[in-house]
Design an enzyme around this catalytic site. Sequence first.
Site, short mmCIF file in Angstrom:
data_model
loop_
_atom_site.label_atom_id
_atom_site.label_comp_id
_atom_site.label_asym_id
_atom_site.label_seq_id
_atom_site.Cartn_x
_atom_site.Cartn_y
_atom_site.Cartn_z
N THR A 387 96.85 52.52 73.25
CA THR A 387 97.23 51.76 72.03
C THR A 387 96.24 50.73 71.85
O THR A 387 95.66 50.21 72.87
CB THR A 387 98.53 51.15 71.97
OG1 THR A 387 99.50 52.11 72.02
CG2 THR A 387 98.93 50.48 70.74
N THR A 405 98.32 53.26 67.31
CA THR A 405 98.55 54.16 68.56
C THR A 405 98.66 55.54 68.35
O THR A 405 99.04 55.73 67.20
CB THR A 405 99.68 53.26 69.13
OG1 THR A 405 100.06 54.00 70.34
CG2 THR A 405 101.11 53.71 68.07
N ASN A 407 100.54 56.53 70.97
CA ASN A 407 101.43 56.27 72.06
C ASN A 407 100.67 56.38 73.29
O ASN A 407 99.79 55.54 73.80
CB ASN A 407 102.71 57.22 71.89
CG ASN A 407 103.74 56.64 72.69
OD1 ASN A 407 103.71 55.57 73.05
ND2 ASN A 407 104.57 57.43 73.27
N ASP A 429 109.09 57.61 71.66
CA ASP A 429 109.59 56.25 71.46
C ASP A 429 111.01 56.18 70.78
O ASP A 429 111.70 55.44 70.72
CB ASP A 429 108.71 55.58 70.39
CG ASP A 429 107.60 54.96 71.36
OD1 ASP A 429 107.56 54.99 72.48
OD2 ASP A 429 106.55 54.35 70.62
N SER A 458 109.25 50.82 67.45
CA SER A 458 108.10 50.60 68.26
C SER A 458 108.12 49.02 68.71
O SER A 458 109.12 48.29 68.13
CB SER A 458 106.97 50.40 67.11
OG SER A 458 105.69 49.97 67.48
N SER A 459 107.46 48.69 69.49
CA SER A 459 107.15 47.39 70.25
C SER A 459 106.00 46.71 69.46
O SER A 459 105.60 45.49 69.86
CB SER A 459 106.97 47.39 71.58
OG SER A 459 108.00 48.06 72.27
N GLY A 478 100.30 47.70 74.87
CA GLY A 478 101.08 47.39 76.16
C GLY A 478 102.45 48.02 76.26
O GLY A 478 103.30 47.58 76.95
O1 DON Z 1 104.85 51.83 69.50
C1 DON Z 1 104.90 51.43 70.58
O2 DON Z 1 105.86 50.64 70.79
C2 DON Z 1 104.49 52.37 71.59
N1 DON Z 1 104.06 53.65 71.05
C3 DON Z 1 103.05 51.90 72.01
C4 DON Z 1 102.35 52.23 73.24
C5 DON Z 1 101.52 51.45 73.86
O3 DON Z 1 101.36 50.22 73.58
C6 DON Z 1 100.76 52.25 74.91
N2 DON Z 1 100.09 51.14 75.76
N3 DON Z 1 100.75 50.96 76.91
#
Ligand code: DON
Length: 576
Positions: A387, A405, A407, A429, A458-459, A478
Site C-alpha cells: 500500500t 492499495t 492490499n 479485508d 479499510s484502515s 500499514g
Molecule cells: O485497506 C486496507 O486497510 C488494507 N487493504 C491496507 C493494506 C496495507 O496497508 C498493506 N500494508 N501493510
Amino acid sequence: MKFSPRWRVIWLSLLLVCGAAFAADGAPGQAPAGAVRLGQVAQRPGHAAIASANFHATQAGLDVLAKGGNAFDAAVAVAAALSVVEPESSGLGGGFMAVLHRASDGHDVFIDAREVAPAAVDSKDYLNADGSPNRDASLKGPLSAGIPGEPAGLALIARRYGRLSLKQSLAPAIRLARDGFRVDSRLHDEMVGQQKDLARWPASAAKYLVNGQPPSEGAVWRDPEQARTLELLAKHGDSDFYRGATAKKLVAAVRAAGGNWTLADLASYRAKERTPISINYRGYHIITAPPPSSGGVAIAEILNILSGFDMSHLDQAHRVHLMVEAMRRAFRDHNDYLGDPDFVKMPLDMLLSPYYADGLRQSILADRATPSSMLPAASAGEPGMHTTHFSIIDADGNMASVTSTVNYIMGSTFVAAGTGVLLNDEMDDFALVPGKPNVYGLLGSVANAPKPGKRMLSSMSPSIVIGPHSTAVIGSPGGSTIITQVLEGILHFIDGESAQQIVAHKRFHHQYMPDVVAVEAGTFDPATSAELSRMGYTLKQRASWGFMNVVTWNRKTNQLDAASDPRHPSGLGKVQ
Ligand code: DON
C-alpha cells in the site's frame, strides 16, 4: 445488526452519566472552539510540494504541475506512476481513498475509490472443508480480488477537480511503463518474496518473471501491456476499463482462472464522493477518511479521548499508556460497528461524540493497562508494508492526501491476461469468517460481512491537518497500523515537529486484539519499557512500519516541506 452486548449497555450507561457530568462541567472532551478551517485563510504557498514512496512518481506529479496542472492532476499522475513503478503496493487493479482540499472555495471532499465485492461473492469460497479460513483463496488469485476502484477514482478526480485532461496527467505513467525504469531493491525483494505465487498464473509469470526469475535490482523493466491499458484510460476515460475492451479481457481472465466476476460487476462500479470526517483537537482541524474506512472514526475517537487529558506534563510511559488505552477502545469499536455506509447503519453520532469519549476516558485506569480480554478477541501476525501513500500541496494551496492499495504484497499476484493489470486481494479485508481475524489481525462483525457490491472496510486514513499557522498533508500504509501511525504523525505535527521528523519518528501500535503493544526498535528507552511492563503491557518488537509521506506548509513563513519515509529506499519528498 446487533449493537448491544451486555457489557456495552453497562459501559454506555456509565459514559452517559460521566458525559453529562463533564458537559455540565465545561466538557474536557469537547472539541476546542475556534479551530482553524483553511477555507477561511486567504493565502497561497506560491510553490508546490509532493512526497511519495517513489522518486519517479514524485517527479511525474511535479511534471504535471509544471504543465499547468493542479494538485488533483498531480495526484492522478502520481497514482498512475505508482501503478507502474511500485506495483507491490498499489495500481489500476486496486483502489484508493483520498482527501482533497480545494483552495478556491475551501471545499473538502473524500474520494472513495475502494473495491467492491462481485455480485457472485460467496463466503463459502473462503473456507476450508473444516470451516477454517482459506487464506489462499482470500489472498491469492482471482477469488481474492474485489472489483477495482482506482481507474474510476482517477477519472473522477480528473473530471471533477483537475485542470488538465486525463491524457495529460497519465502521460508520465505511460512513458514509464513503455520506456521502462530501473527496478529498486524493494520491488526486487517483493518479487522474490512472491515468486512462487507469480509463477502460478501465466500472465503474472510473463509480466514479472524472466526465465522464471524476478528481474534483478537495477535492471531496466518495462510494462508494455499496462502502458496500453493506461493509453486506453487516457483516450476513453474509465469507460474502456469498466465497459469496453479492457473490461472484457479482465472478466475473461478472471473467470478462466476460477474467479466469478461478470461484465455487470465492472459496469456497475462507481467511485464516490463522500463527506470527510472533521475533528477539532487542540486548536487543529483534521480532515480525514469516513467509512468505508475505519481510520477517521478511530482517529476521532482516540483524539476525543486524549483531549480530556493534559498529556504535556506526563512522562513518556504515561503518555503511551493513555494513547494505547485510547487505541484499544477505538479498535474494539472498529471491529464491531464499522462497514460500508451504503450497506450498514453505523452509530457514528455516538462514536464521534465527545460524551462517548468522556465515558471511555473514565474507564481508563490511571496507572494500569486494561486487559482487552475484558472485552471479546482475536490474533494477528506481522504483515509487511504494502500500500502506498502520497501527499501534495500545489502553489494555490490545493491539497491531495491519497492512500492507494492492492492490499497484500503484489495484491492477489494475479495479472489479468492481455491487460497488464495486477489485481488486488482486497476480499481479505472483509470479515469473511465470523470470529476469525483477517491478515492484519482485524476482527469484524456482520457490519463488514461480504455482500454483492459492498465495499470492504479499510484502515486507510489519508488526512489533512490545519492548525492556526501550519498545515500538514499526511498518511501511511500499514494495514491495521495505518490508523495509529497516522494518529501519531498528526500528534507529532501538532507538537511542532517538521515533516522530516514526523516521517522518521519511531512508532508503536495497539489494536485491541491481540493485546500487545507493537513497538519499533528504539521507540522507548529501557526505563519507559520497564514502566509500561509494570503497568501490565506486553511489548512486542515489530520490524515493518508504514512508509509515511508528508508535506507541510508553514503559513507564517510560507515555507513548504516534503518528506518521504527514510524506511523506504526510493521515496522522494520535493518542493518545487
Ligand atoms: O485497506 C486496507 O486497510 C488494507 N487493504 C491496507 C493494506 C496495507 O496497508 C498493506 N500494508 N501493510
